[in-house]
Design an enzyme around this catalytic site. Structure first.
Site, PDB file in Angstrom:
ATOM      1  N   HIS A   1     -33.268  13.449  -2.196  1.00 53.07           N
ATOM      2  CA  HIS A   1     -32.811  14.541  -3.077  1.00 53.07           C
ATOM      3  C   HIS A   1     -31.565  15.153  -2.463  1.00 53.07           C
ATOM      4  CE1 HIS A   1     -32.802  18.037  -5.639  1.00 53.07           C
ATOM      5  NE2 HIS A   1     -33.759  17.479  -6.357  1.00 53.07           N
TER       6      HIS A   1
ATOM      7  N   ASP B   1     -40.444  13.101  -8.671  1.00 52.77           N
ATOM      8  CA  ASP B   1     -40.666  11.958  -9.566  1.00 52.77           C
ATOM      9  C   ASP B   1     -41.551  10.875  -8.970  1.00 52.77           C
ATOM     10  OD1 ASP B   1     -39.089  12.831 -11.794  1.00 52.77           O
ATOM     11  OD2 ASP B   1     -37.355  12.600 -10.495  1.00 52.77           O
TER      12      ASP B   1
HETATM   13  N1  CMC Z   1     -33.611   4.787  -1.529  1.00 52.23           N
HETATM   14  C1  CMC Z   1     -32.919   4.222  -0.534  1.00 52.23           C
HETATM   15  N2  CMC Z   1     -31.876   4.790   0.090  1.00 52.23           N
HETATM   16  C2  CMC Z   1     -31.550   6.022  -0.327  1.00 52.23           C
HETATM   17  C3  CMC Z   1     -32.231   6.694  -1.329  1.00 52.23           C
HETATM   18  C4  CMC Z   1     -33.303   6.041  -1.946  1.00 52.23           C
HETATM   19  N3  CMC Z   1     -33.994   6.615  -2.915  1.00 52.23           N
HETATM   20  N4  CMC Z   1     -31.669   7.895  -1.534  1.00 52.23           N
HETATM   21  C5  CMC Z   1     -30.661   7.982  -0.668  1.00 52.23           C
HETATM   22  N5  CMC Z   1     -30.590   6.854   0.053  1.00 52.23           N
HETATM   23  C6  CMC Z   1     -29.660   6.550   1.151  1.00 52.23           C
HETATM   24  C7  CMC Z   1     -28.300   6.174   0.607  1.00 52.23           C
HETATM   25  O1  CMC Z   1     -28.218   4.772   0.381  1.00 52.23           O
HETATM   26  C8  CMC Z   1     -27.397   6.648   1.706  1.00 52.23           C
HETATM   27  O2  CMC Z   1     -27.496   5.728   2.766  1.00 52.23           O
HETATM   28  P1  CMC Z   1     -26.217   5.344   3.670  1.00 52.23           P
HETATM   29  O3  CMC Z   1     -25.940   6.581   4.491  1.00 52.23           O
HETATM   30  O4  CMC Z   1     -26.630   4.162   4.442  1.00 52.23           O
HETATM   31  O5  CMC Z   1     -25.096   5.049   2.700  1.00 52.23           O
HETATM   32  C9  CMC Z   1     -28.061   7.934   2.181  1.00 52.23           C
HETATM   33  O6  CMC Z   1     -29.455   7.749   1.890  1.00 52.23           O
HETATM   34  C10 CMC Z   1     -27.559   9.196   1.491  1.00 52.23           C
HETATM   35  O7  CMC Z   1     -27.769   9.027   0.100  1.00 52.23           O
HETATM   36  P2  CMC Z   1     -26.825   9.605  -1.031  1.00 52.23           P
HETATM   37  O8  CMC Z   1     -26.876   8.668  -2.193  1.00 52.23           O
HETATM   38  O9  CMC Z   1     -25.492   9.926  -0.448  1.00 52.23           O
HETATM   39  O10 CMC Z   1     -27.555  10.967  -1.360  1.00 52.23           O
HETATM   40  P3  CMC Z   1     -27.275  11.871  -2.632  1.00 52.23           P
HETATM   41  O11 CMC Z   1     -27.617  13.246  -2.248  1.00 52.23           O
HETATM   42  O12 CMC Z   1     -25.906  11.631  -3.153  1.00 52.23           O
HETATM   43  O13 CMC Z   1     -28.300  11.308  -3.719  1.00 52.23           O
HETATM   44  C11 CMC Z   1     -30.251  11.014  -4.998  1.00 52.23           C
HETATM   45  C12 CMC Z   1     -29.475  11.943  -4.070  1.00 52.23           C
HETATM   46  C13 CMC Z   1     -31.472  11.768  -5.538  1.00 52.23           C
HETATM   47  C14 CMC Z   1     -29.365  10.610  -6.174  1.00 52.23           C
HETATM   48  C15 CMC Z   1     -30.705   9.778  -4.201  1.00 52.23           C
HETATM   49  O14 CMC Z   1     -31.538  10.167  -3.149  1.00 52.23           O
HETATM   50  C16 CMC Z   1     -31.400   8.760  -5.066  1.00 52.23           C
HETATM   51  O15 CMC Z   1     -30.740   7.939  -5.709  1.00 52.23           O
HETATM   52  N6  CMC Z   1     -32.764   8.795  -5.149  1.00 52.23           N
HETATM   53  C17 CMC Z   1     -33.500   7.883  -6.017  1.00 52.23           C
HETATM   54  C18 CMC Z   1     -33.498   8.391  -7.436  1.00 52.23           C
HETATM   55  C19 CMC Z   1     -34.444   9.543  -7.636  1.00 52.23           C
HETATM   56  O16 CMC Z   1     -35.599   9.485  -7.250  1.00 52.23           O
HETATM   57  N7  CMC Z   1     -33.952  10.603  -8.290  1.00 52.23           N
HETATM   58  C20 CMC Z   1     -34.747  11.783  -8.605  1.00 52.23           C
HETATM   59  C21 CMC Z   1     -34.265  12.998  -7.884  1.00 52.23           C
HETATM   60  S1  CMC Z   1     -35.446  14.349  -7.991  1.00 52.23           S
HETATM   61  C22 CMC Z   1     -35.371  14.850  -9.668  1.00 52.23           C
HETATM   62  C23 CMC Z   1     -34.114  15.582  -9.949  1.00 52.23           C
HETATM   63  O17 CMC Z   1     -34.004  16.747  -9.548  1.00 52.23           O
HETATM   64  O18 CMC Z   1     -33.222  15.008 -10.567  1.00 52.23           O
END
Ligand code: CMC
Length: 479
Positions: A330, A386
């Site tokens: 998140h 989720d």
């Molecule tokens: N699975 C694997 N790796 C992950 C995940 C995940 N679910 N989430 C983040 N990472 C990794 C990402 O690949 C990155 O790694 P690296 O440093 O090697 O490049 C690191 O963690 C940082 O991730 P980010 O994408 O920069 O983080 P963000 O804050 O931009 O993204 C997120 C947040 C929620 C979009 C992401 O965690 C994600 O895609 N999660 C899966 C989708 C999900 O469950 N979404 C629901 C969120 S809760 C409901 C809501 O409020 O919307």
């Protein structure tokens, strides 16, 4: 001697204190110019940063894709502390609200800032119910979708379609200040809250090729269940435990600050878009699998994994970046926040009525393994709301594609609260991020297609006013 030393130290401390200023000093090494930027509420203003210029006078900008560290406004709706895992709606802890309140009470709280009295709650519920019927034309539009249409596509279209029934809510037709009157604003709020379960239930029934049910009096959640499941000639009564479970799920999903969808609503409202299309836009943002569409994506992922035994291999794929672990991570939370924990408790209550959902055990196995794995520990990735919500909805009988609708229904309370707050924001401005252009410039046009029948229009602009006639101050005004 000792006294003199203490005195000296004290004088030094006072001096340091005097020098503390709420400013950030920036030395531009390109030009040698030093800037002092004010810090207010621990933030520097991007506008103040625009005083920093290179040697040619170009303004230094500020880039932040995804708004990782950019604040776009103030809010009184909810407080989120992702390090501590704190979420408060209007100052009340989410746990206490989930334990003690109802969804409609929470909706009132989020929109009007205080918990309602019994009389306010009754009036609010009545207004919502009075606006719950689907106009016949909209009903017809919804009937025209393909039966396998994704319910979120139907939800978004219906919300947008609703705008055509409310010309009085359209600033283009009703005037730029058509939302200034609080009575009118409230009417649209009740309308959207009232009609959302009817639209959602219609989308559900359409997929199952069943006639749409009209709303009936009763609680918000009971009425929703009724519209989903009632069949002619029967006396459908929803199970009270499932009603309570969905009510709590709705409370947990009702608000989350400037989430992607709430930010989208604010973005649209900044252009004076009507509230129905703002909400449709919010729902469209929510639909994405990284946001509210994640509950559907989690379910599909769990179905693909199939059993606990297959979890370790899937986690390996995630670590190799071949898969994403849906329901994990998140932007705000860097700890195990409380909402997924409450959802797990709700799941167990729902299973007592509907039977245990096997995919729940797959989700638990994922949680167990990931929480111990250095990949997730290092990146501070924890279960999000989720991971378990889709499983709860599946146990209740909902298909995966309906799960994002069950996120959108409560979250539109957030959108309405933020929309209304944004309209009252004295610092409101049209949202218009800057860009860095990296494409071609000044290309010579060489026709690639020989379109013979094309009508030619001479676009030479007649010069009715010369540059010299424009006042210098007008010349630099941007449209
Ligand atoms: N699975 C694997 N790796 C992950 C995940 C995940 N679910 N989430 C983040 N990472 C990794 C990402 O690949 C990155 O790694 P690296 O440093 O090697 O490049 C690191 O963690 C940082 O991730 P980010 O994408 O920069 O983080 P963000 O804050 O931009 O993204 C997120 C947040 C929620 C979009 C992401 O965690 C994600 O895609 N999660 C899966 C989708 C999900 O469950 N979404 C629901 C969120 S809760 C409901 C809501 O409020 O919307």
């Amino acid at each position: 001697m000792k006294r003199i030393q203490i005195l000296k130290r004290h004088i030094q401390a006072v001096k340091v204190k005097e020098e503390v200023k709420d400013t950030l000093t920036v030395l531009d090494n390109r030009t040698g110019v030093k800037y002092e930027l004010p810090i207010r509420e621990n933030m520097i203003s991007a506008k103040n940063l625009s005083t920093v210029k290179d040697s040619k006078g170009n303004i230094t900008k500020y880039i932040d894709p995804g708004y990782l560290n950019t604040v776009s406004g103030h809010t009184r709706v909810s407080f989120v502390d992702g390090e501590q895992g704190i979420l408060e709606y209007r100052g009340y802890s989410i746990k206490e609200l989930a334990e003690k309140s109802t969804f409609i009470e929470v909706a009132y709280l989020l929109i009007y800032e205080d918990l309602p009295t019994i009389q306010q709650l009754e009036e609010f519920s009545k207004k919502i119910m009075n606006h719950s019927s689907l106009p016949i034309e909209l009903r017809n539009i919804m009937s025209c979708f393909k039966n396998d249409a994704h319910p979120m596509g139907m939800f978004i279209s219906a919300m947008s379609g609703l705008s055509t029934f409310h010309p009085e809510a359209n600033p283009a037709l009703a005037g730029q200040s058509c939302y200034d009157d609080p009575y009118k604003r409230d009417k649209h709020i009740s309308n959207i809250l009232g009609i959302s379960p009817t639209i959602s239930a219609a989308a559900y029934r359409h997929k199952n090729q069943k006639e749409f049910n009209n709303p009936r009096d009763g609680g918000y959640i009971e009425n929703f269940f009724y519209m989903l499941h009632h069949e002619k000639g029967t006396d459908y009564q929803p199970h009270p435990v499932l009603v309570k479970a969905l009510d709590v799920m709705f409370i947990l999903h009702a608000e989350h600050g400037f989430s992607c969808s709430a930010a989208a609503v604010r973005h649209l409202a900044s252009a004076n878009t009507d509230v129905y299309n703002c909400i449709a836009g919010g729902a469209a943002a929510l639909y994405g699998t990284l946001h509210g569409g994640a509950n559907e994506a989690v379910l599909r992922m769990l179905m693909k994994i199939g059993s606990k035994a297959n979890v370790p291999a899937f986690i390996e794929k995630v670590k190799n970046k071949e898969e994403k672990l849906m329901g994990f991570g998140h932007r705000m939370y860097k700890c195990y926040e409380i909402r997924p924990k409450i959802v797990k408790t709700i799941a167990l209550k729902v299973f007592e009525v509907c039977g245990r959902e096997e995919l729940f055990d797959v989700a638990l196995e994922i949680e167990q393994i990931a929480l111990k794995d250095p990949y997730f520990i290092k990146r501070r990735l924890f279960p999000n709301i989720d991971l378990f919500s889709g499983v709860v909805y599946k146990a209740m009988g909902f298909p995966p594609e309906f799960c994002p609708v069950l996120f959108a229904m409560p979250r539109l309370v957030s959108w309405l609260a933020h929309w209304s707050e944004f309209l009252d924001d004295p610092n409101r401005k049209i949202t218009r991020p800057q860009q860095v252009y990296t494409g071609h410039r000044n290309r010579k046009y060489v026709p690639q297609c020989d379109i013979k029948a094309q009508v030619k229009i001479d676009l030479e602009v007649p010069n009715t006013i010369t540059e010299a006639q424009i006042e210098p101050s007008d010349r630099y005004m941007n449209p």
